[in-house]
Design an enzyme around this catalytic site. Sequence first.
Site, mmCIF file in Angstrom:
data_model
loop_
_atom_site.group_PDB
_atom_site.id
_atom_site.type_symbol
_atom_site.label_atom_id
_atom_site.label_comp_id
_atom_site.label_asym_id
_atom_site.label_seq_id
_atom_site.Cartn_x
_atom_site.Cartn_y
_atom_site.Cartn_z
ATOM 1 N N SER A 34 33.262 37.709 31.056
ATOM 2 C CA SER A 34 32.982 39.070 31.535
ATOM 3 C C SER A 34 34.158 39.597 32.337
ATOM 4 O O SER A 34 34.472 40.780 32.283
ATOM 5 C CB SER A 34 31.695 39.101 32.364
ATOM 6 N N TYR A 138 29.027 40.960 48.981
ATOM 7 C CA TYR A 138 29.718 39.822 48.358
ATOM 8 C C TYR A 138 29.663 38.594 49.282
ATOM 9 O O TYR A 138 29.236 37.506 48.871
ATOM 10 C CB TYR A 138 31.166 40.216 48.057
ATOM 11 N N PHE A 203 46.272 50.837 53.704
ATOM 12 C CA PHE A 203 44.959 51.307 54.162
ATOM 13 C C PHE A 203 44.842 51.209 55.685
ATOM 14 O O PHE A 203 44.269 50.261 56.216
ATOM 15 C CB PHE A 203 43.840 50.510 53.480
#
Length: 320
Positions: A34, A138, A203
Amino acid sequence: MKLLVTGGAGYVGSVCAARLVEAGHDVVVVDDLSTGHADAIPDGCKFVEADIAEAAGDLLAEPFDGVLHFAAKSLVGESMENPQKYWHGNVVTSLRLLDAMREHGTPRLVFSSTAATYGEPEIELITEDSPTDPTNTYGATKLAIDHAITSYAAAHGIGAASLRYFNVAGAHGAIGERHTVETHLIPIVLQVALGQRDQVQIFGEDWPTADGTCVRDYIHVTDLADAHLLALKGTQPGQHRIYNLGNGTGFSVKQVIDTCREVTGHPIPAKVAPRRAGDPATLVASSQAAREELGWQPQRADLGVIVRDAWEFTRARHQA
Ligand code: UFG
């Protein structure tokens, strides 16, 4: 040993499978492809294309000496938007694997856990007994699996180790990081050096760190893989050990970009952007336990070496 490697077509799983084959183990890779790549599975491994949640029972009916469980969903941002994908893909799948191990008496397990299980501990070096308070789904799913492993190990005599990775980077020769959607700092910066992106976004420049950008502990994927071999060897029936894996030195986003500039010779334009949701300011590991108990000695701790290996891999694939 005869070993089942789940997720052996992914980045860390394929490097680990390669190291296991190099060490003479008999390796079966199971992966549903996947997110992994069939051509990343090292030569010498038997490959079964399947979803572990469905296939674990049948696969482990054949006796194995151990399982190294890498298969997982691992994007922090996606885990917040699509939690069911993480609770099912990580927790339910791992429980099926644990049940199959219990049913067939598979004796050893090494599990890919993560620094994300800790959340944002405000301490200089994170040890295994630091509080676990994940800031994202997660990390919560990986922590839940760690708890499940502790109880299965104690109740069913499985010898287990969870390895909590900090920021994995670098490449093992021709095996490296290839995500369809790339979110990690070093691969993104190297895409700029290759001309595939115009610039890298930083960021946030207002974090409570020396230069205002986030600090992380980068670990070479080959050193990480070697820790798995040691952890597997060190498992004790009925015990679940947890080890942090990092180099114990933090590098800021700006320092990483500077190192990439030195290694690639590219100016790598960078632009400051808003903070990314869920990012802790600083995450640096104490890996003293892995060093003392497993005898782990990272050989590629230098950030320049980590970036150089990632760059050689990236350039070679680009030219191929
Ligand atoms: N960053 C940028 N620009 C980018 C990409 C990243 O400034 O384009 C910054 C991030 O904000 C962060 C640092 O670079 O401060 C490292 O970011 P990564 O995405 O490379 O890695 P993370 O620290 O977010 O995540 C890693 C693993 C996760 C694990 C987490 C544990 O990839 O699987 O560590 O905290 F959950």
